[in-house]
Structures are given as structure tokens and as C-alpha cells.
Design a protein around this motif. Structure first.
Motif, mmCIF file in Angstrom:
data_model
loop_
_atom_site.group_PDB
_atom_site.id
_atom_site.type_symbol
_atom_site.label_atom_id
_atom_site.label_comp_id
_atom_site.label_asym_id
_atom_site.label_seq_id
_atom_site.Cartn_x
_atom_site.Cartn_y
_atom_site.Cartn_z
ATOM 1 N N TYR A 212 2.914 13.261 -1.025
ATOM 2 C CA TYR A 212 2.160 14.285 -0.302
ATOM 3 C C TYR A 212 0.805 14.561 -0.931
ATOM 4 O O TYR A 212 0.535 14.168 -2.064
ATOM 5 C CB TYR A 212 3.010 15.563 -0.229
ATOM 6 N N ASN A 213 -0.031 15.261 -0.159
ATOM 7 C CA ASN A 213 -1.383 15.625 -0.612
ATOM 8 C C ASN A 213 -2.174 14.418 -1.074
ATOM 9 O O ASN A 213 -2.832 14.437 -2.121
ATOM 10 C CB ASN A 213 -1.305 16.666 -1.740
ATOM 11 N N ASN A 214 -2.105 13.344 -0.293
ATOM 12 C CA ASN A 214 -2.872 12.113 -0.574
ATOM 13 C C ASN A 214 -2.525 11.468 -1.916
ATOM 14 O O ASN A 214 -3.335 10.741 -2.502
ATOM 15 C CB ASN A 214 -4.388 12.386 -0.514
ATOM 16 N N GLN A 299 5.992 17.620 4.222
ATOM 17 C CA GLN A 299 5.097 18.368 3.339
ATOM 18 C C GLN A 299 5.089 19.854 3.692
ATOM 19 O O GLN A 299 5.112 20.711 2.806
ATOM 20 C CB GLN A 299 3.678 17.803 3.406
ATOM 21 N N ASP A 303 6.234 22.864 1.154
ATOM 22 C CA ASP A 303 5.389 24.011 0.820
ATOM 23 C C ASP A 303 6.092 25.327 1.127
ATOM 24 O O ASP A 303 5.983 26.295 0.360
ATOM 25 C CB ASP A 303 4.059 23.918 1.577
ATOM 26 N N THR A 319 5.990 22.305 -7.911
ATOM 27 C CA THR A 319 5.676 21.636 -6.647
ATOM 28 C C THR A 319 5.755 20.131 -6.859
ATOM 29 O O THR A 319 4.938 19.565 -7.586
ATOM 30 C CB THR A 319 4.271 22.011 -6.160
ATOM 31 N N GLU A 321 5.593 16.018 -6.103
ATOM 32 C CA GLU A 321 4.633 15.156 -5.406
ATOM 33 C C GLU A 321 5.274 14.333 -4.295
ATOM 34 O O GLU A 321 4.559 13.796 -3.440
ATOM 35 C CB GLU A 321 3.962 14.187 -6.398
#
Length: 400
Positions: A212-214, A299, A303, A319, A321
Motif C-alpha cells: 500500500y501507499n505506493n 488499504q 486504515d 501501520t 505496509e
């Protein structure tokens, strides 16, 4: 019982499967149970993959398959490894098994002798140490601590290596923590491994596409090509393609090891289901756009869960990855009492009381080798996750 062999004494039943069964048993009594124990996407297998399986049935592709996999699937895996990981493997360096679990098990069976050590970072997938133990190896656990977001540090890896070490098991993104290693973080580990040519790397990449988050996925043999000959790269279609029940895993490595695993498999299960293999060919060669859509949903769920758990009294949730798990610490709640007066002495006590009180099923951290913590799978709807987290908050608030 004298009839049962000694091998059984070396292994324990799967804790994750046991939790799922506990939840089913409680649900059968009429309780509204939310089960967050299963490591299984709640998405359906994409239609193009299902259609490929149906087509294979209609075409009569229902016979025994080659032990190591049909040529078309081994070729598709080779293309995938080149396309996505920049790894060059020929089809004869690849084996297909009945799920990643069989592939891992057979690799250990093919290589371990009594006294051989296998380094396993904790927290770990529950099956790794059992597979090692049943094949006469010795699991060596190294803590990947919460202060490092559950990522193994190079100095801790090096301290665990002995002249008996045969394998280092690497799992990124990790089940159960969701921790994933950047290229640079992994390079520090591979730099250690380069010093010890007798140590081989078993890289379990099953959650590769769920980051997630690139975040950019990295795998050991690609990060350090000098480890190519010493690395068995393991993957499958279960998680990214929502094909858990199709039971297709695979591995790529040196020909000698793949042939040894094939010999074992020839006397164990023979070739994997023909229909599942043709479906996997389509999974790897066909459209990949749905993966990004599913990742976005995962994702958002991650969150939500991280936010709500960190609002619960006494919980600390990093959190992650990747994967679809979170691994919150419940250390601050050990020693507390439930309203009924029961003392929470361990993380197993915590998850048992949570199930009994609020009917939320999660897996205790001791099952994964590192606690006090617990694993939540967020592979279910946001509505259920939100309700489960509200129940967890309520339970934590009730402890005194």
C-alpha cells in the motif's frame, strides 16, 4: 496411543484453523460472531479466471498432469518472474504444487537433515516451524521487534547464524504482521547473507501484490543477484487473485532442488489439479487491472482498522505496509481484569475473553511466536470491521 508415530509429537495443529473452528462453534450456539482469523480474501475469483477453468473442463483437460506442473503454467510463471521481478528462470527451474504450503513443505523435506537449523523471524506464519520440525530440522527464532515495525534487523540475523544454519526464511509482506521490507532494508539483510555461503534463502512472496501507499515490493534474489543460486522464490495465486481454494503455489530455484522436490511430490500427490492449473495460466497471463482495485479496498480497510484499534484503551497498532493483517500489541492490558474478575495473563487469555465477551475471533500472538499481541485479518467488509473494532474498543475499556 502406540499406533500413532513419533512424527506427530513434533508438530502442533494450526492455531489459525483452531480459532476459525472456535468461532464456528460459538456461532452455532446462536451468537453473532465476527471472525477475523482467516487469511483469505473475501473477493471472488475474477470471471476470466473462472471462465478459463470452465473452458478447460469442456476441452477435456481433466487428466493427470506432469508432477512439476503443465508446461503452459511453468512458462507463465517464468514470464511473470521476469516481467514483475526481473528474475530469469527457465521452466525446468519451476515447480507447481497444491498451494504454497506443499511447495514449502517439500523444499524442507528435500533439504533438511537432523540438526540442520532454519532461521525464522518472529512473528511468523504458524506453519513454518511445524514444517521444519516435522522434517527433522531445528527452528531458530529471531524476534522482529515492534519498535522496528516487526522488521528483522541485520545484526539480529547475523547473530542467529551458525555453522548448522541451512535456511533463512524470509516473508515480505509478512503474515501475521503485514510488515514489508523496502529494497534498502532487504539489501542490509542480503549483505549479511553474502558472508555465509552455506545459508540458503527461502523467500515466501505470497503477498507480493498486496502492498500500500505506493510501496515497491522487493525480493531477495532480485535485490542481490549473487544470492540467486541460493534462493528458492515461493509464490502462488491464492491471495492476489482470490484463488485460495484452487490450491496453486509455485517455486523457482536451482534445478537440483526443484528436481528433488519433484521426486518427493511424485510419491506424495503427483501433479496438481489440471483445472486449477489452467485457471492459474489465465490468472498470470490475463488482465491484472483488478489487483489495483482490490488493493485500494484493502488499504481503506487497513486504515480504518489501524485508526480504530489505536483508539482502543491499551492497544498499540503499527501501520503495516502490506498483506491484509494488522498485529496490535496488547502488552499494556496484561495483568488487567475482566468485569467478571478474570485476570488477563497472556495474549491467549485476551483473545479468549474477547471471543467469549464480544464474540470477535482473532488469533493470539503467541501462536506466531511474538507477543503479547494478536492478529486481525481485515479481509472482510468495512461494515463488519467497524463493528468488530467497536466491540474490541468496548472490551478493552471494560478491563480494569
Amino acid at each position: 496411543m502406540a499406533f500413532i508415530g513419533d512424527t506427530l509429537s513434533r508438530i502442533k495443529p494450526s492455531a489459525t484453523i483452531a480459532v476459525a473452528q472456535k468461532a464456528r462453534d460459538l456461532k452455532a450456539t446462536g451468537r453473532d460472531v465476527i471472525s477475523l482469523g482467516a487469511g483469505e480474501p473475501d473477493f471472488d475469483t475474477p470471471d476470466n479466471i473462472k471462465d478459463a477453468a470452465i473452458k478447460a473442463i469442456h476441452q477435456g483437460k481433466t487428466k493427470y498432469t506432469p508432477v512439476a506442473g503443465i508446461p503452459e503454467l511453468r512458462q507463465a510463471i517464468a514470464k511473470k518472474l521476469k516481467r514483475e521481478n526481473n528474475l530469469d528462470y527457465k521452466p525446468q527451474q519451476i515447480i507447481v504444487g497444491t498451494g504454497g504450503k506443499q511447495v514449502l513443505f517439500n523444499a524442507f523435506m528435500a533439504t533438511l537433515n537432523k540438526g540442520d537449523e532454519v532461521i525464522i523471524p518472529a512473528p511468523y506464519w504458524v506453519s513454518y516451524p511445524e514444517m521444519v520440525a516435522v522434517n527433522n530440522g531445528t527452528p531458530v527464532f529471531v524476534d522482529a521487534k515492534k519498535e522496528f515495525n516487526y522488521k528483522l534487523q541485520p545484526e539480529d540475523l547475523e547473530a542467529a547464524i551458525t555453522d548448522k544454519t541451512k535456511w533463512f526464511v524470509f516473508n515480505s509482506p509478512c503474515n501475521p504482521s503485514g510488515a514489508a521490507y523496502t529494497h534498502d532494508e532487504l539489501k542490509k539483510l542480503t549483505d549479511v547473507l553474502l558472508k555465509y555461503p552455506h545459508v540458503h534463502v527461502m523467500s515466501d512472496d505470497m503477498y507480493e501484490h498486496l502492498t500500500y501507499n505506493n510501496f515497491k515490493f522487493a525480493t531477495p534474489a532480485a535485490v542481490e543477484p549473487k544470492l540467486y543460486e541460493r534462493t528458492l522464490t515461493v509464490n502462488g495465486v491464492s491471495k492476489a487473485y482470490a484463488m485460495t481454494g484452487w490450491r496453486i503455489g509455485y517455486a523457482a530455484g536451482q534445478v537440483e532442488l526443484i528436481k528433488a522436490m519433484e521426486t518427493i511430490q511424485s510419491q506424495q500427490t503427483s501433479g496438481t489439479s489440471s483445472i486449477s492449473q489452467w485457471a492459474a495460466v489465465e490468472a498470470l497471463n490475463g488482465p491484472q487491472d483488478f489487483i489495483a482495485k482490490n488493493k485500494a479496498i484493502f488499504q481503506a480497510r487497513r486504515d480504518l482498522v489501524v485508526s480504530m484499534l489505536n483508539q482502543a484503551n491499551g492497544l498499540e497498532c503499527p501501520t503495516p505496509e502490506g498483506a491484509f493483517y494488522v498485529y496490535p500489541s496488547c502488552a499494556k492490558l496484561i495483568g488487567k481484569k475482566t468485569p467478571e474478575g478474570k485476570v488477563i495473563k497472556t495474549d491467549e487469555d485476551f483473545v479468549t475473553a474477547l471471543l467469549e465477551t464480544e464474540a470477535v475471533a482473532v488469533v493470539h500472538g503467541a501462536a506466531f511466536g511474538l507477543g503479547p499481541a494478536f492478529r486481525i485479518s481485515y479481509a472482510t467488509s468495512e461494515k463488519l470491521l467497524e463493528e468488530a473494532c467497536r466491540r474490541i474498543q468496548r472490551f478493552c475499556a471494560s478491563l480494569r
